[in-house]
Write an enzyme that holds these catalytic residues in place. Sequence first.
Site, short mmCIF file in Angstrom:
data_model
loop_
_atom_site.label_atom_id
_atom_site.label_comp_id
_atom_site.label_asym_id
_atom_site.label_seq_id
_atom_site.Cartn_x
_atom_site.Cartn_y
_atom_site.Cartn_z
CB SER A 102 -0.88 0.01 1.25
OG SER A 102 -0.08 0.27 2.38
CE LYS A 103 -0.33 8.54 -0.41
NZ LYS A 103 0.98 9.02 0.02
NE ARG A 104 -1.98 3.40 6.20
CZ ARG A 104 -2.58 2.31 6.69
NH1 ARG A 104 -2.02 1.62 7.66
NH2 ARG A 104 -3.75 1.92 6.22
N GLY A 121 4.95 2.47 1.36
CA GLY A 121 5.90 3.30 0.65
C GLY A 121 6.30 4.51 1.49
CG ASP A 122 3.45 7.55 2.33
OD1 ASP A 122 4.02 7.77 1.24
OD2 ASP A 122 2.25 7.79 2.53
#
Length: 507
Positions: free
Chosen positions: A264-266, A268-269
Amino acid sequence: MEAKVRVRFAPSPTGPLHMGGVRTALFNYLFAKKLGGDFLLRIEDTDQTRYVPGAEDYIIEALQWCGLMPDEGAGVGGEYGPYRQSERKAMYRQYADQLIESGNAYYAFDTPEELDEIRKAAEENKTVFSYDLHTRNQLKNSLTLSAEEVQQKIANGESWVIRFKMPENTDVAEKDLIRGEVKFNTNQLDDKVLFKADGMPTYHLANVVDDHLMKISHVIRGEEWLPSMPLHVLLYEALGWAENRPQFAHLPLILKPTGKGKLSKRDGDKLGFPVFPLLWTDPKSGEISRGYREDGYFPEAFVNLLALLGWNAGTEQEFFSMEELIESFSLDRVVKSGARFDPEKAKWFNRHYLQEKSDEELTELFKPILAKKAITLEDTKVTRIIGLIKERCEFVSELWEQGSYFFQAPESYDEKTVKKKWKEDSPAMLSEIVTLFKGTEEWNASAIKEEFSAFMSDKGWGFGVVMVPIRLALVGSSQGIDLFDMCELIGKDETIARIEKAIATIK
Ligand code: GLU
């Protein structure tokens, strides 16, 4: 004759395309190109509430960046258009009507509020409500109401939807080209909404109708759509299209670098890597999500790393050009289980493609970075510098980190190195080196090295005692390439000036 291979990538423009979506596009593209087929781009924008401005352009630009050009589709055109479902709106109603007439679908009048209440009541009883063959007979629909009542409600402008009437206790067994036979029993499935009073079909109806009308031969999509497969199979049957309906292949999920679940994008962050191909600015919140392109990845590297997320050639080969991927690709070698994403490996791929580029190509890519810093230097010199430092780099931007000292004098000196290597007699020794360099006529690495070595052995000085202080003077730390190459490229006057400055500054 076998039908022509035609595949489609069918994203919904609800935001930036996740890298998993790009992989779906890639596998469709490879499959089509390998078999001489067509690759289509269809924009599935029937759900107007989820429409995000800019998302479609983003999708097209991302495909372009990756070299995945559709043969037909939104932005390209073609015989089977339009390729944007909102522009096909008028086509779907007749199929919904056909399904009602054949008894495969029905009108339902339950309002969202009514359904919400039923849902809540079910929750209180620790059950889950589903609109299906167990509940449909107690709800407000054309199966429970008289024909007159139904007509009346429609005429009154009451809100309605058309739902698929899932057959009772029927086994649907369908061959998935990656998973083998997948079996479902219809008793487990609900009556999905196919069409809404606003005149728009839902995903399920539009998807099946368009795949049929666009003569799609293979549906290759993410694993999250596997539960929709039985409904789609039944829709093809109910519409009388069973015979030449597409074959299905559901791609494995892309998993987080560690732990369970979908990337998920999370993730990546948290771990510092992009999950989107291009930078994306959310039109509502203004929130920025990083992209592979803006992070300095080469499209070849991005495509290569995506290809190996869930597929392998069955050999040790890991680097593939697009042509090689087309040549080697087959769905047989796509795995069923999730594919773990490794951000370190992503960088490793980029490193490979950076090393593959010629020094001249890298010079062109590096020049804008130099220009931004208002540094002008002849190309040939930049090219030579790049040749000497690129091996240390994974990204073009690192050419600056690795080589800034070629372009500007250090502004400070690494304290640790100073403490360890800058001795009391360092200034005096370096002064003698300055004198030596001033008298060095031929300023190239081998000539400098020769004179320097002769001088050192004359003096009986150990290399280590002098080399690190010179490095400190030129680079500001103990880093950098071969010292003599460095001196040559920095130039005679500048080398001398930097050593003199260090003598005057370092205490
Ligand atoms: N519109 C769907 C999506 O956004 C397409 C699924 C499919 O390929 O059938 O993923």
